[in-house]
Design a protein around this motif. Structure first.
Motif, short mmCIF file in Angstrom:
data_model
loop_
_atom_site.label_atom_id
_atom_site.label_comp_id
_atom_site.label_asym_id
_atom_site.label_seq_id
_atom_site.Cartn_x
_atom_site.Cartn_y
_atom_site.Cartn_z
N ILE A 102 0.83 -1.20 0.00
CA ILE A 102 0.00 0.00 0.00
C ILE A 102 0.87 1.25 0.00
O ILE A 102 0.62 2.19 -0.77
CB ILE A 102 -0.97 -0.01 1.20
CG1 ILE A 102 -2.06 -1.06 0.99
CG2 ILE A 102 -1.60 1.37 1.39
CD1 ILE A 102 -3.06 -1.15 2.13
N SER A 103 1.90 1.29 0.85
CA SER A 103 2.77 2.46 0.90
C SER A 103 3.46 2.69 -0.44
O SER A 103 3.54 3.82 -0.93
CB SER A 103 3.83 2.28 2.00
OG SER A 103 3.23 2.25 3.28
N ILE A 104 3.96 1.63 -1.04
CA ILE A 104 4.64 1.76 -2.34
C ILE A 104 3.65 2.20 -3.40
O ILE A 104 3.98 3.04 -4.26
CB ILE A 104 5.30 0.41 -2.72
CG1 ILE A 104 6.48 0.13 -1.78
CG2 ILE A 104 5.76 0.43 -4.17
CD1 ILE A 104 7.10 -1.24 -1.96
N GLY A 105 2.43 1.69 -3.36
CA GLY A 105 1.42 2.09 -4.32
C GLY A 105 1.15 3.58 -4.28
O GLY A 105 1.09 4.25 -5.32
N PHE A 106 1.01 4.14 -3.08
CA PHE A 106 0.77 5.58 -2.98
C PHE A 106 2.00 6.39 -3.40
O PHE A 106 1.86 7.47 -3.98
CB PHE A 106 0.33 5.95 -1.56
CG PHE A 106 -1.12 5.69 -1.32
CD1 PHE A 106 -2.09 6.39 -2.02
CD2 PHE A 106 -1.54 4.73 -0.41
CE1 PHE A 106 -3.44 6.17 -1.81
CE2 PHE A 106 -2.88 4.48 -0.19
CZ PHE A 106 -3.84 5.20 -0.90
N HIS A 107 3.18 5.88 -3.12
CA HIS A 107 4.39 6.57 -3.58
C HIS A 107 4.44 6.63 -5.10
O HIS A 107 4.75 7.68 -5.69
CB HIS A 107 5.63 5.86 -3.04
CG HIS A 107 6.92 6.42 -3.58
ND1 HIS A 107 7.43 7.64 -3.19
CD2 HIS A 107 7.78 5.92 -4.52
CE1 HIS A 107 8.55 7.88 -3.85
NE2 HIS A 107 8.79 6.84 -4.66
N LEU A 108 4.11 5.51 -5.75
CA LEU A 108 4.11 5.47 -7.22
C LEU A 108 3.04 6.40 -7.80
O LEU A 108 3.27 7.08 -8.80
CB LEU A 108 3.87 4.04 -7.70
CG LEU A 108 4.96 3.01 -7.39
CD1 LEU A 108 4.49 1.61 -7.80
CD2 LEU A 108 6.26 3.37 -8.10
N LEU A 109 1.88 6.45 -7.14
CA LEU A 109 0.80 7.32 -7.62
C LEU A 109 1.16 8.78 -7.43
O LEU A 109 0.97 9.61 -8.33
CB LEU A 109 -0.49 6.98 -6.86
CG LEU A 109 -1.77 7.68 -7.33
CD1 LEU A 109 -2.11 7.31 -8.77
CD2 LEU A 109 -2.93 7.32 -6.40
N GLN A 110 1.70 9.11 -6.28
CA GLN A 110 2.07 10.49 -5.98
C GLN A 110 3.15 11.00 -6.92
O GLN A 110 3.14 12.17 -7.33
CB GLN A 110 2.53 10.59 -4.52
CG GLN A 110 2.81 12.01 -4.04
CD GLN A 110 3.27 12.02 -2.59
OE1 GLN A 110 4.00 11.13 -2.15
NE2 GLN A 110 2.83 13.02 -1.83
#
Length: 313
Positions: A84-92
């Motif tokens: 989840i953390s990596i997903g939001f980093h990629l999206l941001q």
């Protein structure tokens, strides 16, 4: 477009997530590249067995998983290498165009609000649920859980967001809007309903038809029904139980089957600047496939740009 998918989130991950990816790639014609975020060691044999077109996806390794019962804020802070953390980093950072997860709902909401932010002018982002109606069409109910206490201005914004979603994703040209209440007459209801009614009535871009009652939710009287999240969540959970009861009693009915959340996938967080879709923790392959389809639709229709334009006026 690049769509990120949390492969480790949900009760049946990563097996059902991989099945959902295969179902999407096998049945949906799309110019989409899927970014699968998860433990490479766990995913490798499943992806190999699925025999997917390797040009259609890539894997981003995550060494941690946020459990369904973990404290959202604490878990995001302490598990920077979680899917989840990596997903939001990629999206941001713009490396993916949308992010999907059936994992810890609280972590998804916290991640959305702190990394993606609301569209300018949106006071409170919201989540909705599709409503299966007797005539075969789909309506929309919002909010269904993240805004338990609201002001009238919040419900007005939910109506705007729901109308835009209904028009561009559900393909309803001029969606009608109803205010959930305990009676049809103007002036009915609690203080929130009484304060919201004139705001909806006076808004020139809303096709407001007045109050709707609980018995109207499934009939198609209004395409978009707005309420605060406390009431919306009660209705959502009751609707989900109808399908469970039908299954338990071996009731085979086409309409009751439409209460199966798998048919709809997940729900987008409306009002934030990038597509974030949250799935049910017990999502299986069809739900994952439908969440990917929804992300694709949100990107292709430029829904967020249309929401942004509406709130700039």
């Amino acid at each position: 477009m690049r769509i990120g998918l949390d492969m480790m989130g949900g009760d049946y991950a990563p097996v059902e997530a991989v099945k959902g990816v295969k179902l999407f790639l096998d049945t949906v014609a799309a110019d989409a590249h899927l970014v699968l975020i998860g433990d490479e060691a766990a995913l490798a044999p499943l992806l190999s067995e699925a025999q997917l077109d390797q040009s259609k996806y890539s894997v981003v390794h995550s060494s941690q998983v946020i459990g369904m019962n973990e404290h959202p804020t604490k878990a995001l802070k302490e598990k920077q290498h979680s899917s989840i953390s990596i997903g939001f980093h990629l999206l941001q950072s713009g490396k993916i165009d949308a992010f999907i997860s059936a994992g810890n709902t609280g972590a998804m909401m916290v991640g959305t609000f702190y990394s993606i932010k609301a569209i300018e002018g949106v006071q409170r982002p919201t989540i909705s649920t599709p409503v299966p109606r007797l005539d075969g069409s789909i309506g929309l109910l919002l909010d269904v859980g993240i805004n338990a206490d609201c002001k009238a201005e919040n419900l007005l914004q939910f109506a705007i967001l729901g109308s835009l979603y209904s028009k561009h994703i559900l393909n309803i040209e001029n969606p009608t809007v109803g205010l959930l209440n305990i009676g049809e007459e103007e002036g009915k209801g609690n203080l929130l309903a009484q304060a919201t009614y004139p705001l909806l009535k006076e808004h020139k871009e809303l096709n407001f038809i007045g109050n709707v009652e609980g018995r109207d939710v499934l009939t198609g009287k209004a395409d978009v029904i707005v309420c605060e999240g406390f009431t919306g969540n009660v209705i959502l959970k009751m609707a989900e139980s109808l399908h469970d009861i039908a299954v338990q009693r071996n009731i085979n009915d086409e309409y009751m089957d439409r209460f199966n959340f798998q048919s709809y996938g997940g729900t987008p967080v409306l009002g934030v600047s990038k597509p974030v879709i949250i799935g049910h923790g017990i999502s299986k392959d069809t739900a994952f496939k439908n969440m990917i389809v929804l992300a694709q639709q949100m990107i292709e229709t430029k829904l967020l740009e249309k929401i942004r334009e509406s709130f700039v006026k």
